[in-house]
Every structure is written in structure tokens, then in C-alpha cells.
Design a protein around this motif. Structure first.
Motif, PDB file in Angstrom:
ATOM      1  N   ARG A  46     -21.124  -8.265  30.200  1.00 40.52           N
ATOM      2  CA  ARG A  46     -20.831  -8.379  31.669  1.00 40.52           C
ATOM      3  C   ARG A  46     -21.998  -7.250  32.262  1.00 40.52           C
ATOM      4  NH1 ARG A  46     -15.675  -9.141  29.954  1.00 40.52           N
ATOM      5  NH2 ARG A  46     -14.937 -11.328  30.361  1.00 40.52           N
ATOM      6  N   PRO A  50     -25.951  -7.283  41.410  1.00 44.40           N
ATOM      7  CA  PRO A  50     -26.358  -8.458  42.506  1.00 44.40           C
ATOM      8  C   PRO A  50     -27.778  -8.594  43.068  1.00 44.40           C
ATOM      9  CG  PRO A  50     -25.279  -6.417  43.400  1.00 44.40           C
ATOM     10  CD  PRO A  50     -25.371  -6.167  41.850  1.00 44.40           C
ATOM     11  N   GLU A  53     -33.192 -10.698  39.704  1.00 45.97           N
ATOM     12  CA  GLU A  53     -33.284 -12.069  39.796  1.00 45.97           C
ATOM     13  C   GLU A  53     -33.035 -12.660  38.552  1.00 45.97           C
ATOM     14  OE1 GLU A  53     -34.690 -13.845  42.503  1.00 45.97           O
ATOM     15  OE2 GLU A  53     -34.374 -12.185  43.659  1.00 45.97           O
ATOM     16  N   LYS A  54     -33.243 -11.928  37.302  1.00 43.10           N
ATOM     17  CA  LYS A  54     -33.142 -12.416  35.946  1.00 43.10           C
ATOM     18  C   LYS A  54     -32.397 -11.253  35.163  1.00 43.10           C
ATOM     19  CE  LYS A  54     -35.304 -15.079  32.369  1.00 43.10           C
ATOM     20  NZ  LYS A  54     -36.660 -15.359  31.940  1.00 43.10           N
ATOM     21  N   VAL A  55     -31.301 -11.677  34.394  1.00 37.62           N
ATOM     22  CA  VAL A  55     -30.781 -10.697  33.233  1.00 37.62           C
ATOM     23  C   VAL A  55     -30.795 -11.257  32.046  1.00 37.62           C
ATOM     24  CG1 VAL A  55     -28.882  -9.099  32.734  1.00 37.62           C
ATOM     25  CG2 VAL A  55     -29.577  -9.441  35.220  1.00 37.62           C
ATOM     26  N   ASP A  81     -30.270 -15.591  27.885  1.00 39.40           N
ATOM     27  CA  ASP A  81     -30.136 -15.476  29.442  1.00 39.40           C
ATOM     28  C   ASP A  81     -28.495 -15.189  29.704  1.00 39.40           C
ATOM     29  OD1 ASP A  81     -32.836 -15.758  29.884  1.00 39.40           O
ATOM     30  OD2 ASP A  81     -32.660 -17.847  30.040  1.00 39.40           O
ATOM     31  N   LYS A  83     -25.787 -15.380  32.737  1.00 41.11           N
ATOM     32  CA  LYS A  83     -25.545 -16.403  33.985  1.00 41.11           C
ATOM     33  C   LYS A  83     -24.897 -15.635  35.171  1.00 41.11           C
ATOM     34  CE  LYS A  83     -23.122 -20.904  35.308  1.00 41.11           C
ATOM     35  NZ  LYS A  83     -22.437 -21.790  34.843  1.00 41.11           N
ATOM     36  N   LYS A  84     -25.369 -15.707  36.371  1.00 41.28           N
ATOM     37  CA  LYS A  84     -24.949 -15.084  37.408  1.00 41.28           C
ATOM     38  C   LYS A  84     -23.711 -15.593  38.153  1.00 41.28           C
ATOM     39  CE  LYS A  84     -26.722 -12.650  41.690  1.00 41.28           C
ATOM     40  NZ  LYS A  84     -28.006 -12.573  42.454  1.00 41.28           N
ATOM     41  N   GLY A  88     -22.457 -11.075  42.084  1.00 41.82           N
ATOM     42  CA  GLY A  88     -23.331 -10.654  41.393  1.00 41.82           C
ATOM     43  C   GLY A  88     -23.309 -10.037  39.867  1.00 41.82           C
ATOM     44  N   TRP A  90     -23.219 -10.769  36.108  1.00 36.27           N
ATOM     45  CA  TRP A  90     -23.872 -11.480  35.115  1.00 36.27           C
ATOM     46  C   TRP A  90     -23.051 -11.595  34.118  1.00 36.27           C
ATOM     47  CZ3 TRP A  90     -28.890 -13.617  36.222  1.00 36.27           C
ATOM     48  CH2 TRP A  90     -29.453 -13.384  37.472  1.00 36.27           C
ATOM     49  N   GLU A  91     -23.016 -12.661  33.057  1.00 32.84           N
ATOM     50  CA  GLU A  91     -22.440 -12.775  32.111  1.00 32.84           C
ATOM     51  C   GLU A  91     -22.770 -13.689  31.233  1.00 32.84           C
ATOM     52  OE1 GLU A  91     -17.952 -14.752  31.399  1.00 32.84           O
ATOM     53  OE2 GLU A  91     -17.970 -13.019  32.543  1.00 32.84           O
TER      54      GLU A  91
END
Length: 399
Positions: A46, A50, A53-55, A81, A83-84, A88, A90-91
Motif C-alpha cells: 500500500r 493522492p 497519476e500512476k503507481v 500496477d 490500483k488507486k 488516494g 494505492w494497493e
């Protein structure tokens, strides 16, 4: 009255002000759990970002891809990738993972960085990544268990041949300090870009030896981890050269100087530690460049080591390497064979970029009837293999 109160006010400001600054790191931290390992060995990562744009995540638990490196194209970690979600966060959750020590990093809008919620890091050359362990099987050797523990010390030795004092890492087994016993010694050598910190940090040497000794699978031994970079007195940031970016290949590392002066290390250990100063109680092993050093040190001093371990070893010197150490390679190997030894152990991954060189080396040994044991594993030029090789080799020596 005012004069008497002023010192008290200043003292309060200094006291509470310094406390605020001391807690700055706490207030910067994210209250997020990452990584989180489930009972099914799936791992969730995680990141609170927030505005991103992309993690993505990259790590050695993902399918490998071909990447460019100073050694040419090698197997490298893949990407996935995240997912947001709400707020904010991401996981990403992995598939069920096999027991292993894994490393990973995040990629935020193209910028690679560490996981701010995982304080456990390792440095490999100049790259810093997070780590986690999925337990079970051989990975339990990499964990700190509730057993007697050895001691890890960083100390300095004098190297007359290299004309400097140099830093070295030494593991002594549980009970060494109170024992009158003398111990055998394994000299364990790092690869290109490494230093005296590599095996103890990336290789989990202390944990592996503690656990194997506790299980009665390895003899209590001293493990000596020198710095193979002859122009350094210590790892970057630990020596007289100060803070600087570590490099993959350092001048002088494979020109014969290290091998020719290796007895400076042996002499220091045998003069300052409780050791059995005899061939039958000396082993030498190393990975990649350290495997190269191992091969050439052990044949250059052909009556010094009874146990030799070459892990994913670089084999032959460069064409411009003209040092005496590299002369008459086949002849000195024959002398090493004639002197006798207990174990010559070679390990290599099937997709290692040094695989073909190791097959050619085996042919050379076969041609002179030089006995060896050969282990071929999955994967490439990775610490995942080298930790296993150390675990297996250390159970075979000093028996």
C-alpha cells in the motif's frame, strides 16, 4: 524577578522545542500497513499518494524480464500496477509467494523510490530497496529465531601488501567469547560492487549460520567477510574516503592484487582469533567476482584451503590481466589437486550470464581429472541463489 524567570523560559523552550524536532519523523510517517503478509502467503502493498497519476511496484517476487546491466542483459524484476482507492491509497496484492526473502521498490509517476511504510532496507551497490520475508522452508534460515546467537563485529586489520588498514566483518559463533575452543574459518567473498557489508546484509550470513548451528547442521565456525576492492579501506561511508556513490566495478578489483595479498587477511585472523590455523580448518567461498577471487586465491596458495566454494563465479581473467597470480592456471590447478582438498563446490543458475563460462571451467577441471561437486539451480545471477548456496556449502564444510 524578570531576570530570574528568563533562564527558566529559555530552558523550557529548548527542552520542548528539541522534543518537537525529535518527533518530526513520527509526524511525517504514514499510518499505512505495507507490506502485509496473509496466511496464504499473499502480500499486499500500500502507498498513500493522492496526487500520483500512476503507481507501480517492482520486485523480485514478480516474473522476471530482461534488463540491461553492466554485465549485459540479465534477468531483472518485473513490474505491476497498483490500483488507486479511496483517499488516494494505492494497493496491490501479489499471488501466493514461495518462502523467500524478497526485495521491492515503488515507481511513482516514473520515479523509483522506497516504501515509506517499510523501514527495512538493504543496499546492493548503489540501489536501496525494501525487503520482506515469506517464511517457511529455507526462508526460515533467513529469520532471527529464538536460539543462541553469534556476534557480528566490524574491525580493522593491517594489510602490509596493500599499504593500508582495512575494515573487515567477522562473525563469531554462539559462545565464542566464553569458550576456550579453537574454531575453523570460512573466508566469504563478495561480488563486484559489494564490500565487507554485502554478505552480512544481503546474504543474511549471521542468521543462516545461527540457525544451521542451532539445528546441528553446520559446525560452529568463524566467518570472515573482507572488502575485495583493493583501493578502498572500507565500504562507502565507512572509511577514509567518506560518503560517495558506490560503483559496480572499481579499479584494481580483478588485476591480481587482491589475490596476491589475501594472506594479510588470513594472518590477521589467525593472530587475533581463536582459530585452528591449519588447512583442514580453512574454507574459502565467494559469489561472482568473489567466486573469481576464490578460484584464483585457492590455486595460487594451493595448500591453504581444504574447502572451496565458487558461487556463480566469474572464471578467467581479462586478456589485459598479466599479474603473476594469473599465470599457469592449469598447472596451479593440477598442483592444488595433487595437494588434495576435501571439497571443491561449484554452483550456478541455469539462466546466469556466467553459465557458459562455468561449463567451460568444468571442462578444464575434467581434463585434468580434478574432483568437484556441481550444483545447478533455477534462476540467474541473484542473491536468492547465493543465500541458498551459502546455506548448502556451510553444511558441507569442516565435517
Amino acid at each position: 524577578m524578570k531576570k530570574s524567570i528568563l533562564p527558566i523560559i529559555l530552558l523550557l523552550i529548548l527542552t520542548f522545542g528539541s522534543g518537537v524536532f525529535a518527533q518530526e519523523a513520527l509526524f511525517r510517517s504514514q499510518q499505512v500497513v505495507s507490506p502485509e503478509i496473509s496466511k496464504g502467503s499473499k502480500v499486499t502493498f500500500r502507498l498513500l499518494a493522492p496526487n500520483a497519476e500512476k503507481v507501480q511496484i517492482t520486485g523480485d517476487f514478480l516474473p522476471t524480464v530482461k534488463v540491461d546491466s553492466p554485465m549485459g542483459q540479465v534477468d531483472g524484476p518485473g513490474k505491476a500496477d497498483l490500483k488507486k482507492g479511496e483517499n488516494g491509497l494505492w494497493e496491490f496484492t501479489s499471488e501466493a509467494l514461495d518462502p523467500e526473502l524478497y526485495s521491492y521498490s515503488f515507481i511513482i509517476d516514473g520515479f523509483t523510490t522506497i516504501d515509506p511504510n517499510n523501514p527495512f532496507l538493504i543496499r546492493d551497490v548503489a540501489s536501496v530497496t525494501n525487503i520482506f520475508i515469506v517464511g517457511g522452508g529455507h526462508a526460515d534460515l533467513y529469520k532471527v529465531q529464538d536460539i543462541p546467537h553469534g556476534t557480528v563485529a566490524r574491525t580493522w586489520y593491517d594489510s602490509p601488501g596493500l599499504e593500508m588498514k582495512r575494515r573487515i566483518t567477522v562473525y563469531t559463533p554462539p559462545g565464542y567469547e566464553k569458550s576456550n575452543e579453537k574454531y575453523p574459518v570460512l573466508y566469504l567473498l563478495h561480488g563486484a560492487g559489494g564490500d565487507e557489508e554485502a554478505w552480512i546484509s544481503l546474504g543474511r550470513t549471521a542468521q543462516i549460520l545461527d540457525n544451521l548451528i542451532a539445528e546441528g547442521k553446520a559446525k560452529p565456525m568463524i566467518v570472515v567477510m573482507p572488502n575485495g576492492n583493493v583501493i578502498q579501506d572500507a565500504a562507502p561511508g565507512e572509511g577514509s574516503m567518506g560518503f560517495y556513490k558506490p560503483q559496480f566495478m572499481i579499479p584494481g578489483t580483478m588485476n591480481g592484487t587482491y589475490e596476491a595479498n589475501f594472506n594479510d587477511v588470513v594472518n590477521f585472523i589467525e593472530s587475533n582469533y581463536k582459530v585452528k590455523a591449519e588447512k583442514s580448518s580453512r574454507a574459502i567461498a565467494g559469489l561472482s567476482m568473489g567466486g573469481f577471487h576464490t578460484i584464483h586465491i585457492s590455486r595460487y596458495y594451493p595448500n591453504t584451503f581444504d574447502y572451496i566454494g565458487a558461487f556463480s563465479a566469474a572464471i578467467m581473467p581479462r586478456e589485459d590481466a598479466t599479474a603473476k597470480v594469473y599465470s599457469d592456471i592449469e598447472g596451479t590447478l593440477k598442483k592444488q589437486k595433487d595437494n588434495g582438498y576435501q571439497l571443491y563446490w561449484i554452483g550456478i543458475g541455469k539462466t546466469d550470464f556466467l553459465y557458459d563460462a562455468n561449463q567451460e571451467f568444468k571442462e578444464m577441471l575434467n581434463a585434468i581429472d580434478m574432483p568437484y561437486e556441481y550444483v545447478e539451480s533455477e534462476g540467474g545471477h541473484t542473491w536468492r541463489n547465493w543465500r541458498v548456496y551459502l546455506s548448502e556449502f556451510s553444511q558441507r564444510i569442516f565435517k
